[in-house]
Design an enzyme around this catalytic site. Structure first.
Site, short mmCIF file in Angstrom:
data_model
loop_
_atom_site.label_atom_id
_atom_site.label_comp_id
_atom_site.label_asym_id
_atom_site.label_seq_id
_atom_site.Cartn_x
_atom_site.Cartn_y
_atom_site.Cartn_z
N ASP A 1 -10.26 -5.89 5.64
CA ASP A 1 -10.06 -6.19 4.22
C ASP A 1 -11.20 -7.10 3.77
O ASP A 1 -11.43 -8.15 4.38
CB ASP A 1 -8.73 -6.91 4.00
CG ASP A 1 -7.55 -5.97 4.17
OD1 ASP A 1 -7.77 -4.76 4.27
OD2 ASP A 1 -6.40 -6.45 4.21
N ASP B 1 0.12 5.39 -0.12
CA ASP B 1 1.03 4.29 0.20
C ASP B 1 2.44 4.79 -0.06
O ASP B 1 2.78 5.09 -1.21
CB ASP B 1 0.75 3.06 -0.70
CG ASP B 1 -0.49 2.30 -0.26
OD1 ASP B 1 -0.83 2.35 0.94
OD2 ASP B 1 -1.14 1.66 -1.11
#
Lengths: 200, 252
Positions: free
Chosen positions: B11, B130
């Site tokens: 990330d 997701d």
């Protein structure tokens, strides 16, 4: 020496350039046929479709074919390997460079297509593999080269029960279905071997 | 033989890795290139960088990350997070990324997936999904898993394949961060439903979790972040373990 990476508008030429730089070789990316003609070696990386690549090459394909058949050291990568053949199931009716007899065929297997993974490169038989034993290389492709003359085959790989040519070699012509520029240190070794052959 | 891939995910915010690491060997734990190089040397098969920068200025830094990674690391890498347009995709691929991952923008504008696959090739387009369980179904969430699109996750995966996606990155929201294992149930269904590669993501907490997802589903790859970052599992050890347990994997 002049190492030229052929740019045809779709390939990821910069990654090959970076990999060459990592092994201390500077190269140039070019779509200009005159530059290709003056090169000491040509590298043709490819992504995208067979038909689109031949279309982008346009009338320069004849020049390229001429350079390769007359002995210019050449390394085709992925689609750059498939384009050496006569045709591909991917783009019916489109003629390839026709330097190596055969056709690119679609994988028909229960495994995912495209083959997008590392896979073992075996039966190595070319100066490209000097210092390398069977190794894993990174593949991304839906079509594989089906040759009518197996004497060109310099490595084999198996995917989903299909054993295919993962590399070619004939005199000045080298090609790999996998991406040496994305195959870690083994891939860099292969590029180094190509450079060594060119310099001989 | 069908070699599976292990993919660490980084990330990145404003050009820096956000989830810190405990690797003492790294001089700068926030440098995405240094961390990527560390994983590359350990035998990572591929890398995913997820840009979570909010500002436009921050977004620009991911391009520098892509350029630097492309110069040092010779395995495939994907960049995702906030990709909205063909231009976004083009600059990332030109910066050296092999693939981009499209999430929210693909749900809102499926044509983007189609146009991108046509122009850049399916191999460059990953659709990230997701998914969250609702009753007996799984729904696709967007906007960093905050908004329910009401799309059925299985139907959307099939649709993404039809639109030309080359790969699906499936993240199970309920599992993410729990370290209780990948969400096997949906992962299995989706990996069976499409013929393109599927990457399992969310929930890895142990080596056994990786073995389970490879044994019980047809996924091509498994992705994790924190367990690698915090050194709980070393990639080289994980690969050795998987190999010993019958999973075809590349060891370096």
């Amino acid at each position: 020496m002049k190492f030229i990476i052929i740019d045809y508008g779709a390939g990821n030429a910069t990654n090959v350039k970076s990999a060459l730089l990592k092994i201390g070789v500077s190269s140039m990316i070019s779509s200009d046929a005159a530059t290709w003609t003056n090169a000491d070696a040509l590298i043709f990386p490819g992504v995208g479709s067979f038909g689109a690549a031949m279309k982008n090459l346009g009338n320069k394909s004849e020049i390229l074919k001429d350079l390769i058949t007359k002995g210019k050291p050449f390394l085709g990568i992925c689609l750059g390997m498939q384009l050496l053949m006569d045709a591909s199931e991917e783009s019916s009716g489109v003629q390839g460079l026709g330097i190596i007899p055969g056709k690119a065929k679609l994988f028909i297997t229960s495994l995912p297509v495209p083959q997008m993974c590392w896979n073992k490169v075996k039966s190595l038989n070319s100066p490209l593999f000097d210092g390398l034993d069977e190794f894993y290389a990174y593949f991304v492709h839906s079509y594989y080269c089906d040759l009518s003359d197996s004497s060109y085959v310099s490595a084999k790989t198996e995917y989903g029960g299909i054993t295919f040519a993962s590399a070619f070699w004939r005199k000045n012509i080298y090609a790999t279905q996998f991406h040496p520029e994305k195959s870690g240190v083994k891939g860099l070794q292969l590029l180094r071997n190509f450079i060594t052959e060119v310099k001989k | 033989m069908w070699c599976k891939r292990i993919i660490p995910c980084l990330d990145v915010k404003n050009g820096r890795v956000v989830k810190g690491t405990k690797f003492v060997s790294l001089r700068d734990v926030g440098d995405p290139v240094a961390l990527a190089k560390f994983y590359y040397d350990q035998g990572a098969d591929e890398l995913v960088f997820l840009d979570i920068s909010a500002s436009i200025e921050g977004k620009k830094t991911i391009l520098d990350v892509a350029r630097s990674v492309a110069k040092e690391i010779f395995i495939p890498f994907t960049i995702g997070g906030g990709i909205r347009s063909m231009d976004d995709i083009e600059v990332l691929l030109k910066a050296g990324a092999d693939k981009v991952s499209i999430g929210t923008a693909g749900v809102e504008n499926p044509d983007l997936i189609k146009s991108a696959a046509t122009r850049f090739g399916s191999q460059a387009i990953v659709v990230s999904i997701d998914a969250k369980k609702q009753g007996n179904n799984w729904k696709v969430y967007t906007k960093s898993a905050s908004s329910n699109s009401n799309l059925d996750a299985i139907a959307w995966a099939k649709k993404a394949e039809e639109l030309g996606a080359g790969e699906i990155l499936l993240n199970l929201i309920d599992c993410d961060g729990t370290k209780k294992g990948f969400g096997i149930e949906l992962t299995k269904v989706i990996a069976d439903a499409v013929s393109i590669p599927v990457i399992a993501s969310g929930g890895a907490g142990s080596k056994e979790d990786f073995l389970e997802v490879f044994k019980k589903t047809k996924v091509s790859a498994a992705l994790a972040a924190s367990i690698f970052h915090y050194g709980e599992i070393r990639i080289s050890e994980l690969k050795k373990y998987l190999n010993e347990n019958g999973v075809d994997i590349r060891e370096v």
